[in-house]
Enzyme design. Structure first.
Site, PDB file in Angstrom:
ATOM      1  N   THR A  54       6.516   2.473 -12.108  1.00 19.92           N
ATOM      2  CA  THR A  54       5.672   1.335 -11.718  1.00 19.92           C
ATOM      3  C   THR A  54       4.361   1.468 -12.473  1.00 19.92           C
ATOM      4  O   THR A  54       4.210   2.344 -13.328  1.00 19.92           O
ATOM      5  CB  THR A  54       5.422   1.340 -10.192  1.00 19.92           C
ATOM      6  OG1 THR A  54       4.785   0.122  -9.829  1.00 19.92           O
ATOM      7  CG2 THR A  54       4.561   2.511  -9.783  1.00 19.92           C
ATOM      8  N   LYS A  86       2.311  -1.904  -3.143  1.00 18.77           N
ATOM      9  CA  LYS A  86       2.114  -0.486  -3.438  1.00 18.77           C
ATOM     10  C   LYS A  86       0.649  -0.078  -3.354  1.00 18.77           C
ATOM     11  O   LYS A  86       0.271   1.004  -3.805  1.00 18.77           O
ATOM     12  CB  LYS A  86       2.661  -0.167  -4.828  1.00 18.77           C
ATOM     13  CG  LYS A  86       4.126  -0.561  -4.995  1.00 18.77           C
ATOM     14  CD  LYS A  86       4.591  -0.398  -6.418  1.00 18.77           C
ATOM     15  CE  LYS A  86       6.016  -0.904  -6.598  1.00 18.77           C
ATOM     16  NZ  LYS A  86       6.477  -0.827  -7.993  1.00 18.77           N
ATOM     17  N   GLY A 105      -3.418   3.534  -4.028  1.00 16.70           N
ATOM     18  CA  GLY A 105      -2.261   3.006  -4.746  1.00 16.70           C
ATOM     19  C   GLY A 105      -1.314   4.138  -5.074  1.00 16.70           C
ATOM     20  O   GLY A 105      -1.748   5.256  -5.377  1.00 16.70           O
ATOM     21  N   SER A 184       4.819   4.515 -14.836  1.00 16.41           N
ATOM     22  CA  SER A 184       5.479   4.458 -16.139  1.00 16.41           C
ATOM     23  C   SER A 184       4.746   3.553 -17.124  1.00 16.41           C
ATOM     24  O   SER A 184       4.788   3.774 -18.331  1.00 16.41           O
ATOM     25  CB  SER A 184       6.917   3.962 -15.961  1.00 16.41           C
ATOM     26  OG  SER A 184       6.932   2.677 -15.362  1.00 16.41           O
TER      27      SER A 184
END
Length: 253
Positions: A54, A86, A105, A184
């Site tokens: 993410t 998130k 987060g 990522s």
């Protein structure tokens, strides 16, 4: 004489084979030991998969803090959900002022991330108004506890004064340029945000939005369903902004 020499050569060959067999067993045992001790702090060069699929970005500029994340949840090559939340805002006990809260987060496995969020909330209650100390205490437990250190997640936390990245290695990192990112797609978001920080007309929210769009265009594990929260350092006198994306529910997953 030839028979004695032949017998000696045979015994030498058997000894060499036994040594090689022992070496193979030792390698297997070492490999099994390495596998059993794998956790989130294992270096990527060890050949294990990266679980942080993410992008979470936090930008601090001119007294404003904006944390933004995408909503993709994937399982292997399949997209499970496109609009997961998130990012969370943790409020101190006894207050409803969102500007006094802490933004969190996470990237990684959901259950692991929520375990760490609960731990962080407990540390913030124990050390109210001390985000840095709370983050250090969380990192210490994450690194040393034999159960917590297996959790697969990465966290960004921020309040009106400081932004921090917490890792499973026991690190608590504060970036000097005010930009922090995990996941990522973090290399793309981080590079884009740092390039935009020098544009004077862009606020922290503008920088985060543009940088996340770049990350979503480049990273296959990041989509364009962004959720954002903002904070303002009152010492700068910045106008307060709506902290959430329109239509989002901070309690959904």
């Amino acid at each position: 004489m030839n028979r004695a020499l032949l017998s000696t050569l045979q015994r030498s060959s058997w000894t060499t084979a036994a040594v090689r067999s022992t070496a193979v067993r030792s390698t297997s045992i070492a490999g099994a030991w390495t596998t059993r001790n794998f956790h989130s702090s294992t270096p990527a060069s060890a050949g294990y998969p990266d679980y942080h699929g993410t992008t979470i970005l936090c930008v601090r500029k001119n007294g404003q803090v904006c944390m933004m994340g995408d909503g993709m949840v994937s399982m292997g090559s399949m997209i499970v959900k496109p609009d997961a939340v998130k990012i969370r805002r943790i409020l101190p006990k006894g207050t409803t002022d969102t500007q006094k809260g802490t933004l969190v987060g996470f990237a990684g496995t959901t259950a692991d991330a929520f375990t760490l969020l609960e731990r962080l909330e407990g540390k913030l209650d124990e050390y109210p108004g001390q985000l840095a100390r709370s983050a250090v205490e969380l990192a210490k437990g994450w690194r040393t506890d034999k159960y917590l250190r297996r959790l697969e997640a990465a966290l960004i936390v921020a309040d009106a004064q400081v932004s921090l990245e917490i890792t499973g290695n026991g690190d608590v990192l504060e970036m000097t340029d005010g930009v922090v990112s995990v996941g990522s797609g973090s290399p793309y978001a981080l590079a884009a945000a740092r390039a935009l920080m020098s544009v004077e007309d862009l606020s922290a929210e503008d920088v985060a939005s543009r940088a996340m769009n770049v990350a979503a265009d480049l990273c296959c594990n990041t989509n364009h369903n962004f959720i954002k929260h903002t904070l303002v350092d009152e010492a700068f006198g910045v106008e307060k902004s709506d902290g959430d994306k329109e239509g989002s529910n901070p309690d959904q997953l």
